[in-house]
Design a protein around this motif. Structure first.
Motif, PDB file in Angstrom:
ATOM      1  N   LEU A 117      26.470   5.566  -1.833  1.00 25.01           N
ATOM      2  CA  LEU A 117      27.519   4.687  -1.327  1.00 25.01           C
ATOM      3  C   LEU A 117      27.374   3.261  -1.846  1.00 25.01           C
ATOM      4  O   LEU A 117      26.270   2.833  -2.242  1.00 25.01           O
ATOM      5  N   ARG A 118      28.490   2.545  -1.877  1.00 22.36           N
ATOM      6  CA  ARG A 118      28.490   1.162  -2.338  1.00 22.36           C
ATOM      7  C   ARG A 118      27.486   0.337  -1.532  1.00 22.36           C
ATOM      8  O   ARG A 118      27.447   0.395  -0.301  1.00 22.36           O
ATOM      9  N   GLY A 119      26.647  -0.411  -2.250  1.00 26.87           N
ATOM     10  CA  GLY A 119      25.635  -1.246  -1.604  1.00 26.87           C
ATOM     11  C   GLY A 119      24.293  -0.582  -1.427  1.00 26.87           C
ATOM     12  O   GLY A 119      23.319  -1.256  -1.071  1.00 26.87           O
ATOM     13  N   ASP A 120      24.196   0.729  -1.680  1.00 25.55           N
ATOM     14  CA  ASP A 120      22.900   1.419  -1.586  1.00 25.55           C
ATOM     15  C   ASP A 120      21.952   0.916  -2.669  1.00 25.55           C
ATOM     16  O   ASP A 120      22.368   0.623  -3.802  1.00 25.55           O
ATOM     17  N   CYS A 121      20.675   0.837  -2.323  1.00 25.00           N
ATOM     18  CA  CYS A 121      19.619   0.535  -3.299  1.00 25.00           C
ATOM     19  C   CYS A 121      18.615   1.676  -3.228  1.00 25.00           C
ATOM     20  O   CYS A 121      17.860   1.778  -2.255  1.00 25.00           O
ATOM     21  N   VAL A 122      18.611   2.531  -4.242  1.00 26.03           N
ATOM     22  CA  VAL A 122      17.848   3.771  -4.191  1.00 26.03           C
ATOM     23  C   VAL A 122      16.735   3.745  -5.243  1.00 26.03           C
ATOM     24  O   VAL A 122      16.991   3.502  -6.430  1.00 26.03           O
TER      25      VAL A 122
END
Length: 415
Positions: A117-122
């Protein structure tokens, strides 16, 4: 000069900043005193207070000057998306990533149906050779899935950083490489490259002659020009010195898009990741939280597991049973064969952690002296030392499991 900082790298960063602030205050206070004294001397050197003015001049001449504190040169840039993506950035359906060599089909990683999703940092984790880079290249479309599908969301603009700097042309100069992806004039490109620590005639160096750290800075410079809202970074901290790593962390922490990255740097992962995707036995498993939170729940993950350990872990249930039987047999027979104990491993862990601390201190000294060559030399040693600690921790956990299993069986037999 060499300066000593107690504690680990995180504490070093805090103490270094405090020292710099204190030295800057001392420097500014002395400069104010000098300016005030010089103004007094200029005003009264020919008047009634000329004797006092001459005295102050002598004191000023003997004053030991405080040097202006010099910090490390730092890059200055940011990643700015030109457009927002949709809420769903990437989705997968029954995805299998791997490669085909002739007629041979090799599956590396299976991905459960998931959404980014938009804004995820994985942070993407897994042993070497588990398919991390292959998965990234499949997501960006460089490789076709062996089966299943990858869907990019609305308005997704990908910026990809390759750990091998595959996107750079070794024949071009630095400035020509930048101008290939921008409308910058030569003067504008030179100014732009100054933000990445390239100055003077350095901008005319061929890419093929650059060090790993210099190529990394060129790759980052190109990436900033793309206006991407979805950054996919494969080992972005490799080859960068400590100040550049720290700055990159800060820039990515402020990035307003979506981030998917591979890294072996636990500090980097902990600073950025809101989720981790872990490749375990050929399957990608998503977890919430950063690396430390994942490790706390999972208890054991080695970022670079040797193949022999990986193979051993697959046969662990059988190994537990056979090893526990061997432990009891050795105890009964009082065998003279030396069995590796928890205490042995704990002693090695202590030694390995001392080694990590020693390398951290050497890195801190090299960073203070802005010794890029030594930083480049020490960084792989630091990563290997951290990996060795992880391997020992995994061995300790396995021995703990065997010991507990053996005790349980002994207790069951006695009842």
């Amino acid at each position: 000069r060499i300066e000593e900082y107690p504690g680990n790298y995180t504490k070093y960063l805090r103490l270094r900043e405090e020292r710099m602030e204190r030295r800057l205050r001392e420097y500014e206070a002395q400069q104010a005193h000098i300016a005030h004294t010089e103004e007094f001397i200029r005003r009264y050197k020919a008047g009634q207070r000329s004797r006092e003015a001459r005295g102050r001049q002598k004191l000023l001449n003997r004053l030991e000057r405080v040097e202006r504190p010099q910090d490390f040169p730092e890059m200055h840039f940011e990643f700015t998306p030109v457009v927002d993506s949709g809420q769903i950035v990437v989705s997968t359906q029954k995805l299998v990533a791997g490669y085909i060599d002739g007629k041979q089909r090799t599956e590396l990683v299976r991905v459960a149906d998931l959404e980014l999703l938009r804004g995820d940092c994985v942070g993407l984790l897994g042993p070497n050779g588990s398919g991390k880079t292959t998965l990234l290249r499949t997501i960006i479309g460089e490789l076709s899935p062996l089966s299943g599908q990858v869907h990019l969301g609305h308005n997704v603009r990908i910026g990809y950083y390759s750990q091998t700097h595959a996107g750079l042309n070794a024949e071009r100069s630095i400035i020509d490489e930048i101008r290939q992806v921008s409308v910058l004039s030569e003067e504008g490109a030179r100014t732009f490259l100054g933000r990445f620590l390239f100055s003077g005639d350095d901008v005319f160096k061929p890419i093929g002659t650059l060090s790993g750290g210099e190529r990394s800075r060129v790759a980052l410079a190109k990436l900033t020009l793309q206006g991407s809202n979805f950054l996919i970074l494969d080992e972005p901290t490799n080859h960068l010195d400590l100040p550049s790593r720290q700055f990159l962390e800060e820039v990515l922490a402020e990035f307003e898009g979506t981030l998917l990255f591979v890294s072996h740097d636990r500090y980097f992962i902990d600073r950025l990741a809101t989720k981790v995707w872990v490749i375990e036995d050929g399957v990608l498993i998503p977890y919430m939280g950063n690396y430390t939170e994942y490790r706390t729940r999972k208890q054991a993950l080695v970022l670079d597991v040797p193949s022999s350990i990986k193979n051993d872990s697959k046969a662990e249930p059988a190994a537990v049973k056979s090893a526990s039987t061997a432990v009891k047999s050795n105890a009964r027979k009082n065998a003279k064969v030396k069995v590796r104990t928890l205490e042995d491993v704990e002693a090695e862990i202590e030694e390995a952690e001392e080694r990590v601390k020693s390398v951290e201190e050497a890195l801190a000294e090299a960073a203070l002296n802005a010794d890029a060559a030594l930083l480049t030399q020490l960084t792989p040693d630091y990563e290997q030392s951290r990996t060795h600690v992880d391997e020992l921790l995994t061995e300790w956990e396995r021995l703990s499991l065997l010991s507990a299993h053996a005790k349980d069986e002994t207790a069951n037999e006695s009842t």
